[in-house]
Design a protein around this motif. Structure first.
Motif, mmCIF file in Angstrom:
data_model
loop_
_atom_site.group_PDB
_atom_site.id
_atom_site.type_symbol
_atom_site.label_atom_id
_atom_site.label_comp_id
_atom_site.label_asym_id
_atom_site.label_seq_id
_atom_site.Cartn_x
_atom_site.Cartn_y
_atom_site.Cartn_z
ATOM 1 N N SER A 161 0.817 -1.228 0.000
ATOM 2 C CA SER A 161 0.000 0.000 0.000
ATOM 3 C C SER A 161 0.846 1.271 0.000
ATOM 4 O O SER A 161 0.293 2.382 0.048
ATOM 5 N N GLN A 164 0.219 4.103 -2.689
ATOM 6 C CA GLN A 164 -1.053 4.760 -2.415
ATOM 7 C C GLN A 164 -0.943 5.654 -1.190
ATOM 8 O O GLN A 164 -1.502 6.765 -1.155
ATOM 9 N N THR A 165 -0.232 5.197 -0.168
ATOM 10 C CA THR A 165 -0.059 6.000 1.046
ATOM 11 C C THR A 165 0.688 7.291 0.752
ATOM 12 O O THR A 165 0.285 8.375 1.205
ATOM 13 N N GLY A 207 -0.678 -6.776 -6.152
ATOM 14 C CA GLY A 207 -1.272 -6.056 -5.034
ATOM 15 C C GLY A 207 -0.885 -4.592 -5.016
ATOM 16 O O GLY A 207 -1.723 -3.711 -4.804
ATOM 17 N N GLN A 211 -3.503 -1.203 -5.794
ATOM 18 C CA GLN A 211 -3.726 -0.071 -4.887
ATOM 19 C C GLN A 211 -3.203 1.243 -5.460
ATOM 20 O O GLN A 211 -3.790 2.300 -5.242
ATOM 21 N N LYS A 214 -5.431 1.408 -9.412
ATOM 22 C CA LYS A 214 -6.861 1.138 -9.581
ATOM 23 C C LYS A 214 -7.711 1.806 -8.507
ATOM 24 O O LYS A 214 -8.703 2.471 -8.810
ATOM 25 N N THR A 215 -7.334 1.639 -7.243
ATOM 26 C CA THR A 215 -8.167 2.158 -6.147
ATOM 27 C C THR A 215 -7.539 3.381 -5.497
ATOM 28 O O THR A 215 -7.786 3.666 -4.334
ATOM 29 N N ASN A 216 -6.709 4.098 -6.237
ATOM 30 C CA ASN A 216 -6.006 5.258 -5.701
ATOM 31 C C ASN A 216 -6.785 6.534 -6.026
ATOM 32 O O ASN A 216 -6.707 7.065 -7.138
#
Length: 403
Positions: A161, A164-165, A207, A211, A214-216
């Motif tokens: 992650s 993304q973080t 993974g 993150q 796609k889901t950022n």
């Protein structure tokens, strides 16, 4: 053009080229095209030594907050005043080159990736004291860069992650979504395949990319480069916003490598126009989209060598710039039919093959046809046309490239 401009052989930093007075073949029109032909996640696949890293560096120094805008003075993009006003120096940029993510074991390679991302996080040290971040967010930042006995302590869960973080924390600080640039994205998979931990690396990269891409919610857009387009089922699972721009695509076809006109201008700048014929014979021959392209690594090295010896004959630069394990694997697997086809190529004829542009590394050795596909995407072969039923006419690109 000032003849005294140094030639940037092996220099991949746009800032260094521009600040220290090196010759630069202007590719800044790529910025305009990226923004006008919008893609949330853009993947460029090209052979090695075709300017991918330099273009990524150019993008970084254009978009990144705090950049020196004079780096672009006199270049194509500077003519677009409105675009520069809106985008030049306006974004937080996360820049990652995965070319050194390697190791004989998965644990060693994973740590190289951990180290890479942690050091990129350290570029944004101001986040540790930002008054725009909550205390919890500051602790998130500290976890990314924490050290113990000189080693970063980020575990795999945090690593997945981490991009993304960083995106989230930069967004909180600047109030602006980030641009993510990831160079040589497929190198960790190539190395993992060679050393026997491919499945573990695929799981980790899948993974992380899920993150980061796609889901950022904090991502403005992303650009990735590599040699191979690794199949969607491998690491891009569920990523429905991926725009693939392979060497067969006419979009952006002139931005990686040199065009005929760019090579002519370069040779004229150094009073070497009489060498155009052999330069074309040896280093031209690639076909990206609708464009005929020279290998820039070859051209720059040859022009640099000609400075000291104008009578120097062309020689191989690209083929000697890294290992040729892929070529050896291909020859080892060749049956009598394939060896006949190799002889056809050496004789200057084309070989018709159906090419797969999306492979997983563990599929490469399953069929000799897959090896043809990889030789095409990595630059050992190029295409001289495609039939209506999708058969590529594969040829050796130039006098330099062996079969």
């Amino acid at each position: 053009m000032n003849r005294q401009l140094k030639l940037p052989v092996g220099i991949e930093s746009f800032q260094e080229i521009r600040q220290l007075g090196f010759y630069y073949v202007d590719k800044t029109k790529m910025i305009e095209h990226l923004l006008s032909q919008w893609g949330k996640v853009n993947l460029f696949t090209r052979p090695r030594r075709f300017g991918k890293t330099l273009n990524m560096s150019m993008l970084r120094y254009f978009f990144e907050i705090g950049t020196d805008p004079t780096l672009f003075d006199g270049l194509f993009i500077s003519q677009n005043k409105e675009l520069c006003e809106t985008y030049l120096g306006k974004f937080p940029v996360v820049f990652l080159s995965l070319k050194n993510v390697d190791g004989l074991t998965f644990e060693k390679a994973r740590y190289r990736l951990t180290e890479l991302i942690a050091k990129e996080a350290e570029r944004f040290g101001f986040l540790a004291d930002s008054d725009r971040l909550s205390e919890n967010e500051k602790k998130m930042y500290q976890a990314l860069t924490a050290l113990s006995d000189g080693r970063y302590t980020m575990d795999e869960l945090l690593l997945v992650s981490a991009i993304q973080t960083i995106s989230q924390l930069l967004y909180r600080h600047y109030g602006q979504k980030i641009i993510l640039l990831m160079d040589e994205y497929d190198v960790p998979l190539d190395k993992a395949f060679q050393h026997g931990y491919y499945r573990e690396m695929v799981s980790l990269i899948r993974g992380m990319f899920g993150q980061a891409l796609k889901t950022n919610d904090f991502l403005y857009f992303a650009v990735l480069t590599g040699c191979l387009r690794v199949s969607k089922e491998s690491i891009f699972t569920g990523l429905n916003n991926l725009k693939v721009l392979a060497s067969t695509d006419a979009r952006f076809d002139e931005y990686f490598g040199f065009t005929d006109e760019e090579v002519k201008i370069l040779l004229e700048a150094y009073h070497l126009e009489s060498h155009m014929e052999e330069t074309k014979e040896w280093y031209d021959g690639y076909h990206f989209g609708n464009a005929d392209i020279y290998c820039p690594w070859d051209v720059m090295n040859y022009v640099d060598d000609l400075q000291d010896n104008p009578k120097l004959l062309p020689k191989s630069y690209w083929i000697n710039s890294s290992g040729n394990d892929l070529l050896k694997r291909f020859i080892d697997k060749a049956d009598s039919t394939t060896r006949d086809e190799i002889e056809q190529l050496i004789a200057g004829s084309a070989v018709g093959k159906r090419v797969r542009l999306d492979l997983t590394y563990d599929e490469i050795d399953r069929s000799i046809d897959n090896i043809w596909s990889v030789l095409f995407t990595t630059g050992y072969l190029t295409q001289a046309g495609v039939s209506a039923d999708g058969i590529y006419k594969l040829v050796i690109p130039s006098a330099e490239t062996p079969a």
